[in-house]
Design an enzyme around this catalytic site. Sequence first.
Site, PDB file in Angstrom:
ATOM      1  N   CYS A 130       3.147  -3.548   8.980  1.00  0.00           N
ATOM      2  CA  CYS A 130       2.616  -2.340   9.636  1.00  0.00           C
ATOM      3  C   CYS A 130       2.202  -2.600  11.088  1.00  0.00           C
ATOM      4  O   CYS A 130       2.004  -1.658  11.854  1.00  0.00           O
ATOM      5  CB  CYS A 130       1.431  -1.795   8.861  1.00  0.00           C
ATOM      6  SG  CYS A 130       1.810  -1.536   7.131  1.00  0.00           S
ATOM      7  N   HIS A 270      -2.957   2.680  13.009  1.00  0.00           N
ATOM      8  CA  HIS A 270      -1.981   2.657  11.914  1.00  0.00           C
ATOM      9  C   HIS A 270      -2.435   3.656  10.855  1.00  0.00           C
ATOM     10  O   HIS A 270      -3.601   3.708  10.493  1.00  0.00           O
ATOM     11  CB  HIS A 270      -1.913   1.236  11.344  1.00  0.00           C
ATOM     12  CG  HIS A 270      -1.126   1.158  10.079  1.00  0.00           C
ATOM     13  ND1 HIS A 270       0.111   1.749   9.937  1.00  0.00           N
ATOM     14  CD2 HIS A 270      -1.406   0.567   8.878  1.00  0.00           C
ATOM     15  CE1 HIS A 270       0.567   1.524   8.718  1.00  0.00           C
ATOM     16  NE2 HIS A 270      -0.337   0.815   8.056  1.00  0.00           N
ATOM     17  N   ASN A 300       1.879   6.357   4.650  1.00  0.00           N
ATOM     18  CA  ASN A 300       1.964   5.091   5.393  1.00  0.00           C
ATOM     19  C   ASN A 300       3.443   4.736   5.597  1.00  0.00           C
ATOM     20  O   ASN A 300       4.146   4.449   4.632  1.00  0.00           O
ATOM     21  CB  ASN A 300       1.240   4.006   4.575  1.00  0.00           C
ATOM     22  CG  ASN A 300       1.235   2.654   5.257  1.00  0.00           C
ATOM     23  OD1 ASN A 300       1.951   2.430   6.231  1.00  0.00           O
ATOM     24  ND2 ASN A 300       0.437   1.749   4.736  1.00  0.00           N
TER      25      ASN A 300
HETATM   26  O1  UT7 Z   1      -0.406  -0.598   5.537  1.00  0.00           O
HETATM   27  C1  UT7 Z   1      -0.983  -1.822   5.206  1.00  0.00           C
HETATM   28  C2  UT7 Z   1      -2.351  -1.656   4.922  1.00  0.00           C
HETATM   29  N1  UT7 Z   1      -2.555  -0.898   3.698  1.00  0.00           N
HETATM   30  C3  UT7 Z   1      -3.742  -0.509   3.473  1.00  0.00           C
HETATM   31  O2  UT7 Z   1      -4.559  -0.715   4.309  1.00  0.00           O
HETATM   32  C4  UT7 Z   1      -4.102   0.129   2.154  1.00  0.00           C
HETATM   33  C5  UT7 Z   1      -5.474  -0.349   1.785  1.00  0.00           C
HETATM   34  N2  UT7 Z   1      -6.029   0.148   0.530  1.00  0.00           N
HETATM   35  C6  UT7 Z   1      -6.289   1.431   0.280  1.00  0.00           C
HETATM   36  O3  UT7 Z   1      -5.970   2.308   1.055  1.00  0.00           O
HETATM   37  C7  UT7 Z   1      -7.069   1.760  -0.970  1.00  0.00           C
HETATM   38  O4  UT7 Z   1      -7.579   0.591  -1.527  1.00  0.00           O
HETATM   39  C8  UT7 Z   1      -6.232   2.516  -2.042  1.00  0.00           C
HETATM   40  C9  UT7 Z   1      -5.943   3.920  -1.587  1.00  0.00           C
HETATM   41  C10 UT7 Z   1      -4.944   1.777  -2.311  1.00  0.00           C
HETATM   42  C11 UT7 Z   1      -7.031   2.611  -3.350  1.00  0.00           C
HETATM   43  O5  UT7 Z   1      -8.278   3.221  -3.119  1.00  0.00           O
HETATM   44  P1  UT7 Z   1      -9.598   2.623  -3.786  1.00  0.00           P
HETATM   45  O6  UT7 Z   1     -10.707   3.528  -3.475  1.00  0.00           O
HETATM   46  O7  UT7 Z   1      -9.709   1.192  -3.312  1.00  0.00           O
HETATM   47  O8  UT7 Z   1      -9.276   2.749  -5.314  1.00  0.00           O
HETATM   48  P2  UT7 Z   1      -9.220   1.583  -6.407  1.00  0.00           P
HETATM   49  O9  UT7 Z   1      -8.043   0.702  -6.181  1.00  0.00           O
HETATM   50  O10 UT7 Z   1     -10.555   0.981  -6.520  1.00  0.00           O
HETATM   51  O11 UT7 Z   1      -8.949   2.420  -7.693  1.00  0.00           O
HETATM   52  C12 UT7 Z   1      -9.970   3.225  -8.233  1.00  0.00           C
HETATM   53  C13 UT7 Z   1      -9.449   3.848  -9.499  1.00  0.00           C
HETATM   54  C14 UT7 Z   1      -8.869   2.849 -10.480  1.00  0.00           C
HETATM   55  O12 UT7 Z   1      -9.239   3.273 -11.771  1.00  0.00           O
HETATM   56  P3  UT7 Z   1     -10.403   2.492 -12.570  1.00  0.00           P
HETATM   57  O13 UT7 Z   1      -9.942   1.082 -12.704  1.00  0.00           O
HETATM   58  O14 UT7 Z   1     -11.630   2.632 -11.712  1.00  0.00           O
HETATM   59  O15 UT7 Z   1     -10.479   3.242 -13.854  1.00  0.00           O
HETATM   60  C15 UT7 Z   1      -7.390   3.033 -10.329  1.00  0.00           C
HETATM   61  O16 UT7 Z   1      -6.673   2.729 -11.504  1.00  0.00           O
HETATM   62  O17 UT7 Z   1      -8.399   4.782  -9.204  1.00  0.00           O
HETATM   63  C16 UT7 Z   1      -7.275   4.485 -10.018  1.00  0.00           C
HETATM   64  N3  UT7 Z   1      -6.083   4.846  -9.290  1.00  0.00           N
HETATM   65  C17 UT7 Z   1      -5.544   6.076  -9.325  1.00  0.00           C
HETATM   66  N4  UT7 Z   1      -5.911   7.192  -9.941  1.00  0.00           N
HETATM   67  C18 UT7 Z   1      -5.168   8.283  -9.755  1.00  0.00           C
HETATM   68  C19 UT7 Z   1      -5.332   4.056  -8.493  1.00  0.00           C
HETATM   69  N5  UT7 Z   1      -4.293   4.752  -7.995  1.00  0.00           N
HETATM   70  C20 UT7 Z   1      -4.417   6.008  -8.499  1.00  0.00           C
HETATM   71  C21 UT7 Z   1      -3.658   7.172  -8.331  1.00  0.00           C
HETATM   72  N6  UT7 Z   1      -4.066   8.293  -8.957  1.00  0.00           N
HETATM   73  N7  UT7 Z   1      -2.557   7.233  -7.564  1.00  0.00           N
END
Ligand code: UT7
Length: 343
Positions: A130, A270, A300
């Site tokens: 990225c 980004h 993204n």
């Molecule tokens: O381009 C390179 C750089 N990329 C980035 O910078 C991306 C960086 N990361 C992020 O943007 C975020 O970490 C995410 C958007 C990927 C995830 O957000 P988060 O607030 O960190 O969520 P999480 O991974 O802690 O997930 C929370 C919950 C989980 O459920 P449990 O374990 O708490 O029951 C996931 O399973 O949300 C769940 N989850 C979803 N639920 C519905 C993960 N993906 C989804 C989804 N829909 N698509």
Amino acid sequence: MKPSKVVKNPRAKHDFKGRTCSITGVGSCVPERVLTNFDLEKIVETTDEWIVSRTGIKQRRIAAEKQFTSDLGAEAARRAMKKAGVTAEQIDLIIVATITPDMPFPATACVVQHKIGAHRAAAFDLEAACSGFIYGLEVGQQFIMSRTYETVLVIGAEKLSSIIDWKDRNTCVLFGDGAGAAILQNRANSHGLLTACMGADGSKAGLLSMPGGGSACPATVDSVTGRLHFLRMDGKETFKNAVNAMCTAAREVLQRCELDISQIKCVIPHQANRRIIDAVADRLGAKPEQLFVNLEKYGNTSAASVAIALDEAVESGAVQRGDLVLLVAFGAGLTWGAAVIEW
Ligand code: UT7
């Protein structure tokens, strides 16, 4: 073009005899097909509400089956060339930043060279995920400032839909396809790229990667069934690293130019996650009206993200001649980069 009056250009300290690396044209291209969050609700267990609240993304563009990274990159390049008033024959060098090349080799830059008819140009790919477009600007600038080349085409292009695991809701909702391009040329004593920085931390390579398909894990039946040819990410750790690295990179380039964030007209980060952008802006002291955000439309797009946003910022009038612009990015590698442009 008006002569630069505002900013201390760190490059002026060196003996470049008034040489300036100017971005004389930008262009972008996204595929026609729109995939909304509601469409994704039918593919994986997710909701529009979750995606919007956690990321800010509402939809993304998906390339057609026979539309490759080189096609998106070539079209973005044609649009940038038109705005810069540059012909294909004038281009000395093509740099394509991508993690989704048409194929492992030859370079997608060579494919683009042929597609746009830039037969004189040298061509190579650059892989900084990225951060690729900012890396590309910095590398291209070196060739301009050293008088090696007069006209450099930098492209950030991706067909991320080709490496997305459509069964993994953690990642498939985040990414989209697209391309952006910039023409770099010398414009003596004028506006241009004031400074850029690049950084990397390979000790965290595992946070965001596609393990299969390289020399460490060539394609086998097992690698395919093990889903190793898809992008994988530890979202939470990547998020934390993104905020820290983007802030550090942005501060470095501002300091080099002796600029305060309040002097920046437009911050183009980004476009990975609205919460990352807001956290970075908050730490830098940037106001919401200084930020350019379009991730709700495209998700993204990795190396294309900053390039597409820059083109849209210029087209919409958010960036105008003479404005100071801060670009900042973060990606797999880990890599990061930032640049200050006097537009
Ligand atoms: O381009 C390179 C750089 N990329 C980035 O910078 C991306 C960086 N990361 C992020 O943007 C975020 O970490 C995410 C958007 C990927 C995830 O957000 P988060 O607030 O960190 O969520 P999480 O991974 O802690 O997930 C929370 C919950 C989980 O459920 P449990 O374990 O708490 O029951 C996931 O399973 O949300 C769940 N989850 C979803 N639920 C519905 C993960 N993906 C989804 C989804 N829909 N698509």
